[in-house]
Write a protein that holds these residues in place. Sequence first.
Motif, short mmCIF file in Angstrom:
data_model
loop_
_atom_site.label_atom_id
_atom_site.label_comp_id
_atom_site.label_asym_id
_atom_site.label_seq_id
_atom_site.Cartn_x
_atom_site.Cartn_y
_atom_site.Cartn_z
N GLU A 51 -3.18 -3.93 -4.22
CA GLU A 51 -3.93 -4.76 -5.17
C GLU A 51 -3.56 -6.24 -5.05
O GLU A 51 -2.48 -6.60 -4.61
N ASP A 107 -7.56 -1.06 -12.21
CA ASP A 107 -8.17 -0.35 -11.09
C ASP A 107 -9.62 -0.76 -10.88
O ASP A 107 -10.12 -0.72 -9.75
N HIS A 129 -9.22 -3.93 -8.85
CA HIS A 129 -8.22 -3.83 -7.79
C HIS A 129 -7.23 -5.00 -7.88
O HIS A 129 -6.88 -5.64 -6.88
N ASP A 173 0.87 -1.17 0.00
CA ASP A 173 0.00 0.00 0.00
C ASP A 173 0.91 1.22 0.00
O ASP A 173 1.33 1.72 1.04
N HIS A 220 -1.86 0.34 -4.22
CA HIS A 220 -2.89 0.41 -3.17
C HIS A 220 -3.27 -0.98 -2.67
O HIS A 220 -4.44 -1.26 -2.42
#
Length: 415
Positions: free
Chosen positions: A284, A400, A403, A275, A282
Motif C-alpha cells: 500500500e 483497503d 490501497h 508486499d 500488500h
Amino acid sequence: MPVGMGSSRDQASHVEVVRRGERFALLYNGSPYAIRGIGGRMRVQQAAQWGANSVRTWHSDDAQVAFEFAAQFDLTVFAGLWLSQDPKDYASQEYKAKKRAELSDLLARYAHNPHLLVWALGNEIQLGADVPEAWQFVEELAQLVAKHDKNHPIATVTAHAPLSVIRHIAQYAPSISLLGVNSYGGLENVPRELDAGGYHGPFVITEWGPDGHWEVPLTTWGRPIEQSSAEKGRMYASRYALMQSWQQRCLGSYAFLWGQKQERTPTWYGVFVEDRPDIGLHGETMPPVDALASAWSGKPVSALAPQVSGLLLNGKKPIDSLILNSGQPVEAQAQLTDNGSNSLRFIWELLQEPTQLGKGGSFEPRPPRVEHALTPQGAHAMLKAPAPGEYRLFFYAIDDQHHKLGTANFPFKVQ
C-alpha cells in the motif's frame, strides 16, 4: 508527455543548462524542463500518471530497465555510474580500467537515447574517498563523456555540500557542469552550503525525503526514532514547497525512495510498504505519495491515506526510552485520525531490532518477527514484554478501498 520529448528511440535528446540573468534553467530539446523525479523503480506508471517526469539510477545495472520505463511512460533518465567510496580503488589501475569500460558501454548504448537527461558520475564518493585521486578520476570520466556525447550535462552527486567537497570538485573535476545534492533533514541548508563552498551554479536535489536515521533523536541505548507516516507526509509536502522556492538555481528533484526497502526499519525510506501477504500488507501507499502526487500534479488528492501520528506504550512516547521487564504487560495505543474511509483494517507486528546494519544504503535483512507477544484490539493492543533484548512495535492502519495506509513504530528495550 514532457515538453519536447520525441517518440523515436533513434533521435538523441539535446539537453543543456542555460543562464538567463540570475536564473538557471534546464532545456530539454529547447524547451524548459523542471525535474519532477523519482528515485526507484516500483510503480513507475503510477508516478508518471501523478505527474512525475524523470527517474534516477545509481548503477549501470539499472540503466536498461530505467530506459525501458522511460520509453514506455514518457520519462527522462538521470543516468548514474556508481563509483567507489574507498580511496584505495583510485590507486588501482584494474578498478579504473573496469570503470572506463563500464562507462564506455553506457555511452555506446544510451548517449543517443531520446530519454537521456543527465549523466551522473558517482554518488556520495566523498563518504570515504574525498581525495584528489578520486576527483581526478571523475574528471577523466567526465572528459570521456564529453568526447562521445556533447548533448547532455555531466553531474556528480554529493551528500550535502561540504566546503571541502565543493572545492575539490572545482579544483580537480572542472568538466562537471551540474551538481547533484542528496539531502534529508538538512535540506533547507543546501543553498547556504553551496554558497559557502563558492558554488553559485545550478543544482539538482538528487535524493530527498524524511529525516535520515542519522538525523533523528535516539533512545538512551542508541536506536533511532522514526517519524510517523503522517509526519513524513507533511514533511514531503513542505520540503517540496521549499525546493520550489529555489527555482533560480534548483533545476528539480528526485524523491527517495519510490519503492520499499529495509533500512533500520521496513518503513523508514520507502513510500510504499512491503508486499507481505502473510501479515496482511500488500504494498500500500503511504502519506508521502499523496504529498508528491499533489505537488507534481498541482491538484489535491481526493482520498488521503490514514493519518497515523504515533504510538503510545503505557502512555509513553518513543522519546521516553521505555525499558520493560520481561513478562511485563504493556498497553499500546495508536494515535490515529480516520481518513473518512468507511472501515480501516489494523495490523500490529513486533520485530527484533536489526543486528546486521547496512552502510550507505546497502542491504539489510528484515529483522525476525516475534510471535505470540501481542493481543490486538483494533487501534489498541496488549503486549507481553518478551525475553530481554531490543524490539520495535509496528502499527498499520489500512484503507483497503484506496490501497493506502498509515503507520508508526515504537522502539523499546526489555531487561
